[in-house]
Design an enzyme around this catalytic site. Structure first.
Site, PDB file in Angstrom:
ATOM      1  N   ARG A  69     -12.898  -8.042   3.802  1.00 20.36           N
ATOM      2  CA  ARG A  69     -12.889  -6.620   3.449  1.00 20.36           C
ATOM      3  C   ARG A  69     -13.964  -6.374   2.391  1.00 20.36           C
ATOM      4  NH1 ARG A  69      -9.163  -5.257   0.525  1.00 20.36           N
ATOM      5  NH2 ARG A  69      -7.896  -7.117   0.319  1.00 20.36           N
ATOM      6  N   TYR A 209     -14.969  -6.955  10.938  1.00 20.36           N
ATOM      7  CA  TYR A 209     -13.988  -7.927  10.455  1.00 20.36           C
ATOM      8  C   TYR A 209     -12.717  -7.290   9.886  1.00 20.36           C
ATOM      9  CZ  TYR A 209     -12.628 -12.576   8.927  1.00 20.36           C
ATOM     10  OH  TYR A 209     -11.992 -13.781   8.804  1.00 20.36           O
ATOM     11  N   GLY A 210     -11.591  -7.832  10.256  1.00 17.12           N
ATOM     12  CA  GLY A 210     -10.293  -7.573   9.610  1.00 17.12           C
ATOM     13  C   GLY A 210     -10.045  -6.134   9.217  1.00 17.12           C
ATOM     14  N   GLY A 211      -9.617  -5.972   7.980  1.00 19.95           N
ATOM     15  CA  GLY A 211      -9.223  -4.655   7.483  1.00 19.95           C
ATOM     16  C   GLY A 211     -10.336  -3.623   7.511  1.00 19.95           C
ATOM     17  N   LYS A 218      -5.081  -1.747   6.851  1.00 16.06           N
ATOM     18  CA  LYS A 218      -5.215  -1.232   5.478  1.00 16.06           C
ATOM     19  C   LYS A 218      -5.612   0.246   5.464  1.00 16.06           C
ATOM     20  CE  LYS A 218      -4.436  -5.351   3.900  1.00 16.06           C
ATOM     21  NZ  LYS A 218      -3.149  -5.677   3.292  1.00 16.06           N
ATOM     22  N   HIS A 238       2.275  -2.054   0.020  1.00 13.77           N
ATOM     23  CA  HIS A 238       1.699  -3.360   0.371  1.00 13.77           C
ATOM     24  C   HIS A 238       2.775  -4.426   0.127  1.00 13.77           C
ATOM     25  CE1 HIS A 238      -1.808  -6.397  -0.461  1.00 13.77           C
ATOM     26  NE2 HIS A 238      -1.445  -6.427   0.798  1.00 13.77           N
ATOM     27  N   SER A 260      -3.119 -10.308  -3.091  1.00 15.88           N
ATOM     28  CA  SER A 260      -3.560 -11.348  -2.150  1.00 15.88           C
ATOM     29  C   SER A 260      -3.493 -12.720  -2.816  1.00 15.88           C
ATOM     30  CB  SER A 260      -4.996 -11.071  -1.698  1.00 15.88           C
ATOM     31  OG  SER A 260      -5.054  -9.786  -1.158  1.00 15.88           O
ATOM     32  N   ALA A 261      -3.274 -13.745  -1.992  1.00 16.53           N
ATOM     33  CA  ALA A 261      -3.264 -15.146  -2.458  1.00 16.53           C
ATOM     34  C   ALA A 261      -2.119 -15.450  -3.413  1.00 16.53           C
ATOM     35  CB  ALA A 261      -4.602 -15.538  -3.091  1.00 16.53           C
ATOM     36  N   CYS A 262      -1.015 -14.695  -3.287  1.00 17.38           N
ATOM     37  CA  CYS A 262       0.177 -15.009  -4.089  1.00 17.38           C
ATOM     38  C   CYS A 262       1.338 -15.416  -3.183  1.00 17.38           C
ATOM     39  CB  CYS A 262       0.568 -13.824  -4.955  1.00 17.38           C
ATOM     40  SG  CYS A 262      -0.622 -13.485  -6.254  1.00 17.38           S
ATOM     41  N   LYS A 264       2.537 -14.081  -0.017  1.00 13.98           N
ATOM     42  CA  LYS A 264       3.416 -13.087   0.615  1.00 13.98           C
ATOM     43  C   LYS A 264       3.912 -13.559   1.988  1.00 13.98           C
ATOM     44  CE  LYS A 264       2.163  -8.572   0.900  1.00 13.98           C
ATOM     45  NZ  LYS A 264       0.736  -8.546   0.904  1.00 13.98           N
ATOM     46  N   THR A 265       2.978 -14.051   2.799  1.00 10.70           N
ATOM     47  CA  THR A 265       3.373 -14.493   4.148  1.00 10.70           C
ATOM     48  C   THR A 265       4.337 -15.676   4.037  1.00 10.70           C
ATOM     49  OG1 THR A 265       1.250 -13.720   4.965  1.00 10.70           O
ATOM     50  CG2 THR A 265       2.463 -15.193   6.404  1.00 10.70           C
ATOM     51  N   ASP A 285       3.260  -7.934   5.327  1.00  8.22           N
ATOM     52  CA  ASP A 285       2.147  -7.321   4.578  1.00  8.22           C
ATOM     53  C   ASP A 285       2.372  -5.864   4.179  1.00  8.22           C
ATOM     54  OD1 ASP A 285      -0.456  -7.608   3.446  1.00  8.22           O
ATOM     55  OD2 ASP A 285      -1.325  -6.512   5.121  1.00  8.22           O
ATOM     56  N   ARG A 377      -8.833 -16.496   9.432  1.00 13.12           N
ATOM     57  CA  ARG A 377      -7.571 -15.817   9.759  1.00 13.12           C
ATOM     58  C   ARG A 377      -6.993 -16.247  11.097  1.00 13.12           C
ATOM     59  NH1 ARG A 377      -5.635 -11.728   5.990  1.00 13.12           N
ATOM     60  NH2 ARG A 377      -7.299 -11.579   4.468  1.00 13.12           N
ATOM     61  N   ARG A 408       0.341 -13.871 -10.172  1.00 14.43           N
ATOM     62  CA  ARG A 408       0.160 -15.207 -10.769  1.00 14.43           C
ATOM     63  C   ARG A 408      -0.013 -15.063 -12.253  1.00 14.43           C
ATOM     64  NH1 ARG A 408      -1.991 -19.523  -7.583  1.00 14.43           N
ATOM     65  NH2 ARG A 408      -1.984 -18.784  -5.457  1.00 14.43           N
ATOM     66  N   GLY A 504      10.039 -23.120  -0.512  1.00 11.70           N
ATOM     67  CA  GLY A 504      11.449 -22.975  -0.116  1.00 11.70           C
ATOM     68  C   GLY A 504      12.386 -22.839  -1.304  1.00 11.70           C
TER      69      GLY A 504
HETATM   70  C1  OXD Z   1      -5.123  -8.435   2.298  1.00 12.48           C
HETATM   71  C2  OXD Z   1      -4.716  -8.693   3.680  1.00 12.48           C
HETATM   72  O1  OXD Z   1      -6.305  -8.605   1.975  1.00 12.48           O
HETATM   73  O2  OXD Z   1      -3.531  -8.548   3.981  1.00 12.48           O
HETATM   74  O3  OXD Z   1      -4.270  -8.016   1.495  1.00 12.48           O
HETATM   75  O4  OXD Z   1      -5.559  -9.042   4.526  1.00 12.48           O
HETATM   76 MN    MN Z   2      -2.392  -7.567   2.463  1.00  8.76          MN
END
Ligand code: OXD
Ligand code: MN
Length: 598
Positions: A69, A209-211, A218, A238, A260-262, A264-265, A285, A377, A408, A504
């Site tokens: 993005r 690409y992506g978003g 998004k 979000h 992002s990068a915390c 979520k998934t 997401d 991705r 974080r 977990g």
């Molecule tokens: C993000 C995504 O960047 O979900 O938050 O791709």
């Molecule tokens: Mn996201």
């Protein structure tokens, strides 16, 4: 086709400007998906993966200049600059349309323009919303097939005069007779991701690409939908949505907003370590939430798939995501094995002996380069997730019991804090923060405020967005509102080691939240909120020292006193649009800290 006059006009106007060779109305069928794959394979965009390893899956490598993005090229084009607020790039809508019209002029020459009618949310759901994306990219069509509900049934719901969000996307690379197409056409010089919130339009140019390009995600579900939600009294957030089931079969639904990068998934698909407890996934997401007739806030996942970050995803970090992506998926910017399977950093401890990397170069272990791009991705249908909740497509959504915020933070922020009430919870969300890098030895990392994890995604002034959050509470009885929590899995000890095992084991925090909602667990009031009393967190079977637990739940009064001026500074950005309730929450926090005994 359709008898919807405004939709037909939209398609005619855009095709008049972009001048594609052909127009294809998407019906959402499997044949159509397979046609997109064939077109991508013929153009050299995609490789079909080994059928015995990843059935019905493809491998795609983008242009190295089009990999993520592009927030600095993303604009909110509201009539008034102040309505976009201090956190967005703004451009005047007519000036931006004039600039873009020149770029879109003839931009689809030699290509097919695809008309993608899509529904964000189960088609026909009262919480769902329809969009139509016009694009010249078969990659976008294939991804939209997975990420949204595409096709004729959407046109049926739209009828002859239904409202829809207008999305226009071009990779910005017209084809002429002079040469073959690029494997990943895009426009290196001009990229614009523009939102016109007042007219519910999205114009995206130059990136595939992506978003930037899958406009349902998004652009529609967050930036445009956040404005719709403000105007209509609901919430577009979000957030992941998960279902937590206790050993007696009792169910609670939780949403969570994390930058992002915390993880979520990973949290959305978590495998609990406490016997008898289970997590099922509703979404990973985005959550759209509306009050139901019963006064409960009900959430749907507007998406139909996961567009997950691949590196770091493994059977240990997220087995369910690995299983979900075992077939019928699109892999973008990963590496490919000689056997025709996919690989990325962190997928396995042992690295494959040879690979072709995301830049199409030979790769061997120790060559000093990453095999997959860090933002590689997988695009995977949500229904393939082994723990997808049976009700994930319930048109009425699921009733939310708790909302989590997080980020974080190496220190100061405890493992879990319960807000005193909705207003205090809104304050916690508005101050959410994350360190851009983990703290180096003895040094605090760079802090970035990311309110409600919406910093790149809120389509209007964030001061007004906070006011909207506060106003939502007046739409129902206080007891029916979800409780709000702030969590931090990333607190570190003096040596910079994570105190909490995460993954977990996060179910232990979820269990406490579940029991709080049920009125079964105890908490203690502290200056920053309510924390678990000693013994309230279920730590059975977990190897963790008492010292670590004490530190995870310690309220660092001096640390919090030092945080207050940082929050003040953050709030200053929103000027007089910051709701006074948030100013008073900050003063109350300051008072409670001043009265506390360190
Ligand atoms: C993000 C995504 O960047 O979900 O938050 O791709
Ligand atoms: Mn996201």
């Amino acid at each position: 086709m359709t008898k919807h006059k405004k939709l037909v006009e939209f398609v005619e106007q855009v095709s008049g400007m972009c001048r594609p060779d052909r127009i294809h109305w998407c019906d959402g069928s499997e044949q159509e998906y397979q046609l997109m794959i064939r077109l991508m394979v013929q153009a050299g965009t995609a490789i079909v993966m080994n059928q015995s390893k990843r059935p019905n899956s493809i491998f795609v490598r983008s242009d190295p200049l089009d990999v993520a993005r592009v927030e600095d090229r993303t604009y909110i084009c509201s009539s008034l600059k102040e309505d976009a607020g201090p956190t967005n790039n703004w451009a005047d809508p007519s000036e931006m349309k004039a600039t873009l019209s020149k770029l879109f002029d003839g931009s689809m020459k030699g290509r097919t323009m695809y008309v993608i009618p899509y529904s964000m949310g189960p088609t026909g759901s009262p919480i769902a919303n329809i969009g139509v994306e016009l694009t010249d990219s078969p990659y976008v069509v294939a991804n939209m097939h997975i990420m949204t509900r595409v096709g004729t049934q959407v046109l049926e719901v739209l009828g002859t005069d239904g409202e829809f969000v207008r999305g226009l996307h071009s990779v910005g690379a017209p084809l002429d007779e002079s040469g073959p197409d690029a494997p990943w056409p895009c426009n290196a010089q001009h990229k614009y991701i523009c939102h016109f919130p007042e007219t519910r339009e999205i114009w995206s140019f130059g990136s595939g690409y992506g978003g930037n390009a899958l406009l349902g995600k998004k652009c529609h579900s967050l930036r445009i939908a956040s404005v719709q939600a403000r105007d209509e009294g609901w919430m577009a957030e979000h957030m992941l949505i998960l279902k937590l089931i206790n050993p007696k079969g009792l169910v609670r639904y939780v949403t969570g907003a994390f930058p992002s990068a915390c993880g979520k998934t990973n949290l959305a698909m978590l495998i609990p370590t406490i016997p008898g407890w289970r997590v099922e996934t509703i979404g990973d997401d985005i959550a759209w939430m509306k009050f139901g007739p019963d006064g409960r806030l009900r959430a749907i996942n507007p998406e139909a798939g996961f567009f997950g970050v691949a590196p770091g995803t493994s059977v240990l970090s997220n087995l369910n995501a690995i299983l979900a992506a075992s077939q019928h998926s699109i892999f973008t910017n990963c590496a490919i094995t000689p056997e025709g399977d996919v690989w990325w950093e962190g997928m396995s401890d042992e690295e494959p002996r040879e690979l072709s990397d995301w830049l199409r170069r030979p790769w061997t272990p120790g060559c000093g380069r990453k095999a997959a791009h860090p933002n590689a991705r997988f695009t995977t249908p949500a229904k393939q997730c082994p723990v997808i909740a049976p009700e994930w497509e319930d048109p009425n959504g699921v009733p939310i019991d708790a909302i989590l915020f997080g980020g974080r933070r190496a220190n100061i922020v405890p493992l879990v804090t319960e807000a005193f009430d909705w207003q205090h919870g809104t304050f916690l969300g508005s101050t959410a923060s994350s360190e851009t890098t983990a703290a180096a030895a003895g040094k605090v990392g760079q802090l970035r405020r990311d309110p409600m994890a919406m910093l790149p995604f809120c389509g209007y002034h964030m001061g007004d967005y906070f006011a909207h959050w506060l106003k939502m509470s007046s739409r129902t009885d206080a007891v029916k509102l979800p409780r709000i929590y702030y969590v931090n899995w990333f607190r570190q000890d003096a040596q910079g080691k994570f105190l909490w095992p995460g993954y977990g084991e996060n179910c232990r925090v979820l269990k406490w939240i579940f029991e709080r909602v049920n009125g079964e667990a105890d908490a203690i009031d502290t200056p920053i909120g309510r924390l678990p009393v000693p013994g309230a967190l279920d730590l059975s079977g977990l190897k963790i020292s008492q010292q670590a637990i004490d530190e995870l739940l310690r309220v660092d009064i001096d640390g919090w006193r030092a945080e207050v001026p940082l929050i003040k500074q953050h709030f200053e950005m929103f000027g007089d649009r910051l709701p006074r309730e948030l100013h008073s929450e900050l003063s109350r926090l300051e008072d409670r800290l001043n009265n506390a005994i360190p």
